[in-house]
Design a protein around this motif. Sequence first.
Motif, mmCIF file in Angstrom:
data_model
loop_
_atom_site.group_PDB
_atom_site.id
_atom_site.type_symbol
_atom_site.label_atom_id
_atom_site.label_comp_id
_atom_site.label_asym_id
_atom_site.label_seq_id
_atom_site.Cartn_x
_atom_site.Cartn_y
_atom_site.Cartn_z
ATOM 1 N N PRO A 373 0.828 -1.212 0.000
ATOM 2 C CA PRO A 373 0.000 0.000 0.000
ATOM 3 C C PRO A 373 0.858 1.256 0.000
ATOM 4 C CG PRO A 373 0.186 -0.879 2.215
ATOM 5 C CD PRO A 373 0.954 -1.814 1.335
ATOM 6 N N CYS A 374 0.326 2.303 -0.609
ATOM 7 C CA CYS A 374 0.958 3.626 -0.548
ATOM 8 C C CYS A 374 0.600 4.231 0.806
ATOM 9 C CB CYS A 374 0.417 4.486 -1.690
ATOM 10 S SG CYS A 374 0.547 6.262 -1.362
ATOM 11 N N PRO A 375 1.592 4.751 1.550
ATOM 12 C CA PRO A 375 1.282 5.304 2.879
ATOM 13 C C PRO A 375 0.306 6.478 2.825
ATOM 14 C CG PRO A 375 3.586 5.718 2.277
ATOM 15 C CD PRO A 375 3.029 4.807 1.239
ATOM 16 N N TYR A 376 0.121 7.065 1.644
ATOM 17 C CA TYR A 376 -0.813 8.193 1.528
ATOM 18 C C TYR A 376 -2.114 7.778 0.835
ATOM 19 C CZ TYR A 376 3.106 10.640 3.338
ATOM 20 O OH TYR A 376 4.123 11.020 4.178
ATOM 21 N N GLY A 377 -2.296 6.481 0.708
ATOM 22 C CA GLY A 377 -3.580 5.968 0.219
ATOM 23 C C GLY A 377 -3.767 5.998 -1.288
ATOM 24 N N ASN A 379 -4.087 4.927 -4.935
ATOM 25 C CA ASN A 379 -4.348 3.639 -5.597
ATOM 26 C C ASN A 379 -3.508 3.599 -6.877
ATOM 27 O OD1 ASN A 379 -5.280 1.433 -6.952
ATOM 28 N ND2 ASN A 379 -7.450 1.934 -6.763
ATOM 29 N N ILE A 380 -2.243 3.238 -6.723
ATOM 30 C CA ILE A 380 -1.276 3.352 -7.836
ATOM 31 C C ILE A 380 -1.714 2.518 -9.049
ATOM 32 C CG2 ILE A 380 1.143 3.056 -8.495
ATOM 33 C CD1 ILE A 380 1.823 3.426 -5.437
ATOM 34 N N PRO A 381 -1.916 1.192 -8.886
ATOM 35 C CA PRO A 381 -2.298 0.423 -10.079
ATOM 36 C C PRO A 381 -3.656 0.824 -10.645
ATOM 37 C CG PRO A 381 -2.199 -1.000 -8.128
ATOM 38 C CD PRO A 381 -1.687 0.334 -7.713
ATOM 39 N N HIS A 428 -3.184 12.982 -4.569
ATOM 40 C CA HIS A 428 -2.786 12.698 -3.184
ATOM 41 C C HIS A 428 -1.358 12.178 -3.066
ATOM 42 C CE1 HIS A 428 -7.044 13.264 -2.534
ATOM 43 N NE2 HIS A 428 -6.741 13.466 -1.268
ATOM 44 N N CYS A 429 -0.683 12.010 -4.197
ATOM 45 C CA CYS A 429 0.721 11.577 -4.162
ATOM 46 C C CYS A 429 1.583 12.762 -3.727
ATOM 47 C CB CYS A 429 1.156 11.092 -5.548
ATOM 48 S SG CYS A 429 2.922 10.800 -5.654
ATOM 49 N N ILE A 430 2.373 12.573 -2.665
ATOM 50 C CA ILE A 430 3.235 13.677 -2.210
ATOM 51 C C ILE A 430 4.672 13.497 -2.716
ATOM 52 C CG2 ILE A 430 1.834 14.070 -0.121
ATOM 53 C CD1 ILE A 430 4.587 12.871 1.237
ATOM 54 N N GLY A 431 4.868 12.447 -3.530
ATOM 55 C CA GLY A 431 6.199 12.236 -4.116
ATOM 56 C C GLY A 431 7.223 11.705 -3.141
ATOM 57 N N CYS A 432 6.784 10.986 -2.106
ATOM 58 C CA CYS A 432 7.727 10.493 -1.082
ATOM 59 C C CYS A 432 8.687 9.436 -1.647
ATOM 60 C CB CYS A 432 6.967 9.918 0.113
ATOM 61 S SG CYS A 432 6.137 8.348 -0.253
ATOM 62 N N GLY A 433 8.289 8.746 -2.720
ATOM 63 C CA GLY A 433 9.166 7.764 -3.366
ATOM 64 C C GLY A 433 9.196 6.402 -2.714
ATOM 65 N N ALA A 434 8.391 6.171 -1.679
ATOM 66 C CA ALA A 434 8.433 4.886 -0.959
ATOM 67 C C ALA A 434 8.082 3.705 -1.857
ATOM 68 C CB ALA A 434 7.480 4.933 0.233
ATOM 69 N N CYS A 435 7.301 3.958 -2.899
ATOM 70 C CA CYS A 435 6.829 2.870 -3.768
ATOM 71 C C CYS A 435 7.852 2.465 -4.833
ATOM 72 C CB CYS A 435 5.547 3.318 -4.462
ATOM 73 S SG CYS A 435 5.743 4.928 -5.271
ATOM 74 N N VAL A 436 8.767 3.351 -5.180
ATOM 75 C CA VAL A 436 9.555 3.200 -6.410
ATOM 76 C C VAL A 436 10.377 1.911 -6.444
ATOM 77 C CG1 VAL A 436 11.320 4.258 -7.863
ATOM 78 C CG2 VAL A 436 9.621 5.685 -6.752
ATOM 79 N N ILE A 445 7.118 6.101 -10.461
ATOM 80 C CA ILE A 445 5.716 6.276 -10.048
ATOM 81 C C ILE A 445 5.391 7.737 -9.680
ATOM 82 C CG2 ILE A 445 3.931 5.534 -8.396
ATOM 83 C CD1 ILE A 445 5.340 2.759 -8.367
ATOM 84 N N PRO A 446 6.223 8.408 -8.835
ATOM 85 C CA PRO A 446 5.847 9.792 -8.502
ATOM 86 C C PRO A 446 5.764 10.689 -9.741
ATOM 87 C CG PRO A 446 7.653 9.016 -7.105
ATOM 88 C CD PRO A 446 7.439 7.965 -8.139
ATOM 89 N N ALA A 447 6.707 10.503 -10.688
ATOM 90 C CA ALA A 447 6.695 11.346 -11.895
ATOM 91 C C ALA A 447 5.447 11.051 -12.732
ATOM 92 C CB ALA A 447 7.955 11.101 -12.720
HETATM 93 S S1 SF4 Z 1 5.505 8.475 -4.224
HETATM 94 FE FE1 SF4 Z 1 4.438 6.469 -4.191
HETATM 95 S S2 SF4 Z 1 4.263 5.917 -2.034
HETATM 96 FE FE2 SF4 Z 1 4.752 8.116 -2.098
HETATM 97 S S3 SF4 Z 1 2.766 9.149 -2.063
HETATM 98 FE FE3 SF4 Z 1 3.307 8.895 -4.219
HETATM 99 S S4 SF4 Z 1 2.352 6.984 -4.819
HETATM 100 FE FE4 SF4 Z 1 2.383 6.983 -2.583
#
Ligand code: SF4
Length: 464
Positions: A373-377, A379-381, A428-436, A445-447
């Motif tokens: 899961p994305c920590p900020y909720g 729904n990436i896929p 809602h993506c803050i670009g934290c990069g945790a998913c990459v 993903i953030p880009a």
């Molecule tokens: S960079 Fe990835 S994990 Fe971080 S908020 Fe965006 S989608 Fe979620």
Amino acid sequence: MDRRDFLKRLSAATATMGLAACTPSEKTKEIIGTKSKKPTGEMTYRTVPTSGDKVSLLGYGCMRLPTVQHGSAREQKDIEIDQEELNAHVDYAIEHGINYFDTSPVYCQGRSEHHMGIALKRIPREKFLIATKLSNFAQEFWSREKSIEMYRNSFKELQVDTIDYMLLHAIGGTSGEYNSTHTFEKRYIENGILDFLLEDRAKGKIRHLGFSYHGDIAIFDRALAMHDKCKWDFVQIQMNYVDWLHAKEVNPNNTNAEYLYAELEKRNIPAIIMEPLLGGRLASTLSFIAAKLKAHRPEDSIAKWALRYLGSFPNVLTVLSGMTYMENVKENIDTYSPVEPCTEEELALLEEVAQAMLRYPSVPCTGCQYCMPCPYGVNIPGIFQHYNKCINEGNVSVSNQDENYVKARRAFLMGYDRAVSKLRQADHCIGCGACVSHCPQGIKIPAEMQRIDKYVESLKQSMD
Ligand code: SF4
Ligand code: SF4
């Protein structure tokens, strides 16, 4: 034997192996509905050189099991697998010649092995081949003890004494701050797990050993360089008519399947195929592209072309398809009962189609959910799936001067709210990069989230 010779000889060489039907319950008969057009016993089989196993060309992928919510267990949250429907799929599959079932401890939020164990327990053991994986991606599973615990648990969940096909899962990937080489060393070499698996194969606990590959090509080459020691029985690769010559255009981290396949073929290692439909994108393509294929074979679905393409390669052992609905099971069985390989003209047409598709920049997301899961909720896929669907349906416009701009805008925005709830959308993506680092496709993903959100905003502003 080259591919041309193979095409000539295929019909004579197609092995068939009749499998007795299970007796379906009334509910099962209801789920199955009308009988498939094809009689049983016509499935194409391929032979494993090291054991002589006859494997059905269609493999049942256990990543998208059916749920009581009437969807796929890969895409949904809070799933409950529909065991009765799954049993019906398995019965139908076995009755129509499928004998290869591919699962993993991580599929369907960790429930796939358990439910497949229940479904297969009802089937005589000699009628199915079970494949599973050592999915020790997370650092908490890198120790020898934890990896062995995961491995032993697979036997328990699947309710078997022997695993027919065991894979090192997704080698070539990274983990957290570690690169692919470090990750491979930690998961399989330093902890002695590869040696442990080789010993268990020698003892007969596992019958075949191989690996599935995503990511860094150096790790694929390294694993193949170990073939003298490991005697890989098979290798699982991503292959389809786009990835054959254009994998890097889809995703710069990927390698053309032409190279992967050739490296296996020259060592006589059979290839098991994943992503035959490129994450579903080869099942519903742009309408003008679909029209080209329809003009050639009006009766065939777009997905059938992709499966016939793969069945045209002699070193392909089995093609894995995650089949959530009974109609998918039936159609795919029909395609390979028996396979009708593509002609040279058809292969050229598919290459033309691949090039046309690449002119439209969809996101190479396969929906595997490893980023969740994305920590900020977010729904990436779900977001990528909606975006890709709109591209395929011609509902992403390059300019607001496009002829169908207003219709496309409406379809995109309305569909977006239906497919992804507002709180889980790209803004809602803050670009934290945790998913990459979790994405085997190497998607930035953030880009991509930023790009899609910008597009959504531009659509909304043009309505003002
Ligand atoms: S960079 Fe990835 S994990 Fe971080 S908020 Fe965006 S989608 Fe979620
Ligand atoms: S973004 Fe990557 S990890 Fe996430 S679902 Fe898509 S392919 Fe899988």
